[in-house]
Design an enzyme around this catalytic site. Structure first.
Site, PDB file in Angstrom:
ATOM      1  N   LYS A 136       0.737  -1.144  -0.161  1.00  0.00           N
ATOM      2  CA  LYS A 136      -0.149  -0.035  -0.018  1.00  0.00           C
ATOM      3  C   LYS A 136       1.025   1.403  -0.234  1.00  0.00           C
ATOM      4  O   LYS A 136       1.648   1.387   0.932  1.00  0.00           O
ATOM      5  CB  LYS A 136      -0.878   0.019   1.267  1.00  0.00           C
ATOM      6  CG  LYS A 136      -1.681   1.272   1.316  1.00  0.00           C
ATOM      7  CD  LYS A 136      -2.360   1.525   2.462  1.00  0.00           C
ATOM      8  CE  LYS A 136      -2.898   3.033   2.564  1.00  0.00           C
ATOM      9  NZ  LYS A 136      -3.304   3.328   4.122  1.00  0.00           N
ATOM     10  N   ALA A 164      -9.435   5.765   4.638  1.00  0.00           N
ATOM     11  CA  ALA A 164      -9.252   6.940   5.829  1.00  0.00           C
ATOM     12  C   ALA A 164     -10.700   7.596   5.915  1.00  0.00           C
ATOM     13  O   ALA A 164     -11.469   7.761   4.813  1.00  0.00           O
ATOM     14  CB  ALA A 164      -8.440   7.801   5.107  1.00  0.00           C
TER      15      ALA A 164
END
Length: 271
Positions: A112, A199
């Site tokens: 990631k 997020a």
């Protein structure tokens, strides 16, 4: 055991497929901010997650042999570890960090990428992100990329070879939920790779909304780790992701404005 299913033919009927590998769970979990590794493992078990992100610059996975290692609690045979570049502010730092992760994890290439642009908001620096992604992909990495909710940037990142695009719902750690569902829809509609919200999720309803919009999955950390009961919240997030995915697949009824439609028959009434 939450082991990833390497054989797509044997995977769940509705698997999440990333870089050719199939997973039953569409919930991805971070490993930071828990009180200890034991709580981390308990939360991940409750979540059902199979892909677990690891901040290489903040978590010991072998760099410090005299300290407890996360790998003792989350052995790679049981989980897909997803090294991330949390805390990196330049493409060079991000590339260096993921090359270290590849060495520590015996050639692991699924990563990631996040390159931050501001230490206060943790908003991504999309220019540096794009530059780092190009370098990593040329070097054989399979890059899942954290980015803004800009549909043009998402399309650009996919076009250079990222295996998943991960736009923010709102700022990292904010818990504000999905602030711009319209941009997410634009990204989802144009993408040919999985789009995962990364997020900003604060509670299970945020995760469900992301999935109802058509996201392939949701990645979260703070919403679980900083809940009053992280283990209970992890289970709630699992249910939220599953419910949202089923609702998306089922197809919601059309919204109607001032056109009542009774759910019971209006003909053949008794009396």
């Amino acid at each position: 055991m939450n082991a990833p299913n390497e054989n797509i033919a044997l995977a769940h009927l509705d698997p999440l497929v990333i870089a050719g590998r199939a997973y039953r769970s569409r919930l991805l979990i971070g490993t930071g901010k828990y009180k200890d590794f034991a709580q981390t493992r308990a939360a991940i078990d409750a979540s059902g997650a199979e892909i677990v992100t690891v901040a290489i610059r903040r978590t010991n996975i072998g760099q410090n042999p005299d300290e407890p290692s996360l790998l003792d609690y989350l052995p790679p045979p049981q989980f897909t570890l997803l090294p991330n570049t949390a805390g990196c502010y330049t493409a060079e730092d991000a590339v260096r960090t993921l090359k270290l992760a590849r060495e520590l994890l015996d050639g692991h290439t699924l990563v990631k990428l996040e390159v931050l642009g501001d230490p206060h908001t943790l908003f991504p620096n999309v220019r540096e992100t794009l530059r780092a992604a190009e370098i990593l992909i040329k070097d054989g990495f399979e890059v899942m990329v954290y980015t803004s909710d800009d549909p043009i940037m998402a399309r650009e990142l996919e076009s250079i070879g990222c295996v998943a695009v991960m736009p923010l719902a709102s700022l990292i750690g904010s818990g504000l939920g999905i602030l711009n569902p319209w941009n997410l829809k634009l990204i989802i509609e144009q993408a040919k790779v999985p789009v995962l919200v990364d997020a900003g999720v604060g509670t299970a309803s945020d995760a469900a909304i992301a999935m109802e919009l058509g996201c392939a999955g949701v990645l979260m950390n703070t919403a679980i780790a900083l809940a009053q009961d992280p283990i209970l919240m992890a289970g709630a997030m699992k249910k939220g992701v599953e419910a949202g995915r089923e609702a998306f697949r089922a197809g919601r009824m059309a919204r109607k404005f001032y056109t009542a439609s009774p759910s019971s028959p209006t003909s053949g009434l008794i009396g």
